[in-house]
Design an enzyme around this catalytic site. Structure first.
Site, PDB file in Angstrom:
ATOM      1  CB  CYS B  79      -0.907  -0.068   1.230  1.00 13.61           C
ATOM      2  SG  CYS B  79      -1.614   1.489   1.754  1.00 13.61           S
ATOM      3  CB  CYS B  82       0.532   1.945   4.179  1.00 15.60           C
ATOM      4  SG  CYS B  82      -1.164   1.441   3.943  1.00 15.60           S
TER       5      CYS B  82
END
Lengths: 192, 275
Positions: B79, B82
């Site tokens: 991700c 993230c």
């Protein structure tokens, strides 16, 4: 006398917020930002011949999924996996080139798919195949993000049924628009 | 005389309006505001307890962090949004560790290897655990990553941030919570940047999560009734397309909304007194 209207406004605001939150909560139960279906180029195929098929995906506005060959190694690639029965083999699967885009979370441009995506596949039917319907199980695997968040990887079942017909029967073309655009795709990136 | 009465009436009316304004400003409004703050304060739920293993197999127990401010980050190596937050969390952990900040990362990766590689590559200085279905359900279902919770010294969840968020937002919130004592709730706390609908804090109910019929609270049933209820679910076909009975579908696919609805409806019927 500000308190009465302000209370009413607060109440109205709270109600609207609650309704919105409920909507979001309901939507969150099944966050589906990609719709996929499989289509065929004709209503049948003769034994010993090939037929083009495609997975047609519609990606929700604001979201993207990764290229089949992502720019960065940590990204999860988009992949259409097909399991074929003995009489029907998958000759190749062709993915379009992704679009290079810059996102707030990455210094480098990423190759992604947005909007409508068509992944083509060429199936070959064995010469010995008897007329009948052959089912191909498959999954369309992707991982979607928008500019600031990502959704978990998803694997959506995308199945196909190929109708093998006798050599004498004529075939009716289907989904001409899809296969016309697939024909124009760069064939350099083929992956089995 | 008549004009005097009109003038007097007008003056009285003005005085009444002024009086009402002051009554509202100094008496009614503060009371309403106080009530609002109180209700906001009471809405802050306690952070659900969990115990997970870190990348070296050591236990991370949220209960051990009592009295500390915890930044709980659900993330994954695949991700991008993230990954961009991690260096900021490393700095926060470094800067505020001695004041009582504990950062905990919960990775939603399928396997530990990429997380380990990432941990070393980024020189992470805080504990990272591998997440599971239960912990995500306890925190209301983590559907988008990153999702980060800020938990106060009193163990309450003060904020939820979904999506990549600037480190300054977390820093401001953390500083407010670090300044508070462990017992008291920080009533004046406000989520920096406001609360978007997806950031409403909705946590899972352990009675539903840990139930033998996931997602359905069986606490009102005694063991015999629970067994009978499960038999009923076994005899019902789930129409979500799974070709299973409702009980099996519930147990195999906790995310299935169809079997959850059917099981909950059946429980309502089951609990209804027979006439």
């Amino acid at each position: 006398m500000k308190s009465a209207p302000s209370s009413s406004l607060h109440l109205l605001g709270a109600t609207l917020l609650a309704a919105l939150a409920a909507g979001v909560a309901a939507a969150q139960n099944s966050p589906q930002v990609v719709d996929v279906k499989a289509v065929l180029e004709a209503d049948g195929v003769h034994p010993g011949k090939t037929i083009k098929v495609a997975a047609v995906a519609r990606i929700a506005p604001g979201y993207h999924i990764n290229d089949h060959q992502p720019t960065l190694d940590y990204l999860i690639p988009t992949e259409w996996k097909l399991e074929s029965p003995k009489q029907v083999s998958v000759e190749n699967v062709v993915y379009p080139k992704g679009e290079l885009k810059k996102f707030a979370f990455s210094e480098k441009q990423l190759s992604v798919y947005e909007g409508n995506l068509m992944v083509g596949a060429l199936l070959r039917v064995a010469r010995t195949a008897s007329p009948g319907v052959y089912a191909l199980k498959g999954t369309f695997n992707y991982q979607a993000c928008n500019d600031h968040a990502c959704l978990p990887p998803k694997s959506v079942p995308v199945t196909l049924t190929v109708n093998v017909v006798g050599r004498g029967r004529s075939l009716k073309p289907l989904n001409a628009d899809v296969f016309k655009s697939l024909g124009a795709l760069e064939p350099a990136r083929k992956n089995l | 005389m008549k004009s005097f009465k009109v003038a007097l009436g007008a003056v009285l009316a003005i005085l009444v309006v002024i009086g009402l304004y002051f009554i509202n400003r100094y008496w009614i409004a503060p009371a309403t505001q106080k009530q609002t703050l109180k209700s906001q304060s009471n809405d802050r739920p306690m952070a659900p307890a969990f115990s997970l293993n870190d990348l070296n197999g050591r236990k991370i127990d949220l209960a051990d962090q009592k009295g500390k401010v915890v930044l709980l980050d659900f993330w994954a190596t695949w991700c991008g949004p993230c990954r961009i937050e991690i260096p900021g969390f490393i700095k926060l952990q470094e800067r505020y560790r001695d004041l009582g900040l504990v950062v905990i990362g919960v990775s939603m990766d399928d396997s530990v290897e990429p997380v380990r590689d990432f941990y070393h590559e980024f020189n992470m200085n805080y504990a990272v655990a591998m997440g599971d279905q239960r912990v995500t359900e306890l925190y209301g279902g983590i559907l988008g990553l990153p999702t980060t919770f800020v938990i106060g010294r009193d163990g309450r969840v003060y904020s939820k941030h979904m999506g990549a968020t600037d480190v300054s937002v977390f820093e401001e919130e953390i500083k407010t919570l670090l300044a508070a004592n462990a017992q008291g709730e920080v009533a004046q706390f406000q989520q920096v940047g406001g609360v978007r609908p997806a950031e409403q804090i909705q946590l899972g109910d352990p009675a539903e999560i840990d139930s033998e019929v996931p997602g359905v609270n069986l606490s009102k049933l005694n063991p015999q009734q629970a067994a009978m209820f499960k038999k009923q679910l076994e005899s019902m076909k789930c129409d979500c397309g799974c070709n299973l009975n409702v009980l099996k579908c519930r147990q195999n696919d906790r995310a299935c909304g169809v079997s959850k609805r059917l099981a909950r409806e059946q429980l309502e019927k089951f609990l209804k007194p027979t006439v």
